[in-house]
Write a protein that holds these residues in place. Structure first.
Motif, PDB file in Angstrom:
ATOM      1  N   ILE A   1       0.839  -1.198   0.000  1.00 37.85           N
ATOM      2  CA  ILE A   1       0.000   0.000   0.000  1.00 37.85           C
ATOM      3  C   ILE A   1       0.875   1.250   0.000  1.00 37.85           C
ATOM      4  N   TYR A   2       1.929   1.242   0.790  1.00 34.45           N
ATOM      5  CA  TYR A   2       2.856   2.383   0.819  1.00 34.45           C
ATOM      6  C   TYR A   2       3.503   2.577  -0.553  1.00 34.45           C
ATOM      7  N   GLN A   3       3.916   1.485  -1.197  1.00 34.32           N
ATOM      8  CA  GLN A   3       4.538   1.557  -2.527  1.00 34.32           C
ATOM      9  C   GLN A   3       3.548   2.120  -3.550  1.00 34.32           C
ATOM     10  N   LEU A   4       2.284   1.674  -3.509  1.00 35.53           N
ATOM     11  CA  LEU A   4       1.274   2.176  -4.437  1.00 35.53           C
ATOM     12  C   LEU A   4       0.987   3.655  -4.199  1.00 35.53           C
ATOM     13  N   CYS A   5       1.072   4.084  -2.938  1.00 33.18           N
ATOM     14  CA  CYS A   5       0.897   5.502  -2.613  1.00 33.18           C
ATOM     15  C   CYS A   5       2.021   6.325  -3.231  1.00 33.18           C
TER      16      CYS A   5
END
Length: 105
Positions: free
Chosen positions: A6-10
């Motif tokens: 999720i952090y990477q997609l953000c």
């Protein structure tokens, strides 16, 4: 592991679909715009009665059940695929690569 993804997609700002397990619904074509603690901020648009609405929704990290991401798209119909000029000839598609089996030789 999901937290890191999720952090990477953000950071990437990619468009995704998110399933919220507590509400049993999908949010399609959304972007993760912020993560603060266990709150994830999603931004997306919906179309309702000739009106496009922009939404920003904050959800808890634990309510996210699944994330899908579109990898590629191919147009339907009789469309010639785009071929790069740098594509080696051996790898290029030929128009008559698979002749019609009903035609006479």
């Amino acid at each position: 592991m999901l937290n890191r993804k999720i952090y990477q997609l953000c950071c990437d700002g990619q468009e995704i679909c998110v399933f919220l397990r507590d509400q049993q619904r999908w949010i399609e074509r959304t972007r993760i715009v912020d993560i603060e603690g266990d709150l994830v901020t999603l931004r997306y648009e919906t179309e309702e009665e000739e009106e496009i609405c922009s939404w920003e929704e904050m959800v808890r990290l634990e309510s996210i059940g699944a994330i899908t991401q579109k990898l590629a798209g191919v147009p339907k119909g009789n469309v010639d695929p785009l071929v790069s000029d740098e594509c080696p000839e051996a790898e290029q598609l030929r128009n008559n690569q698979y002749p019609d089996s009903n035609s006479e030789s």
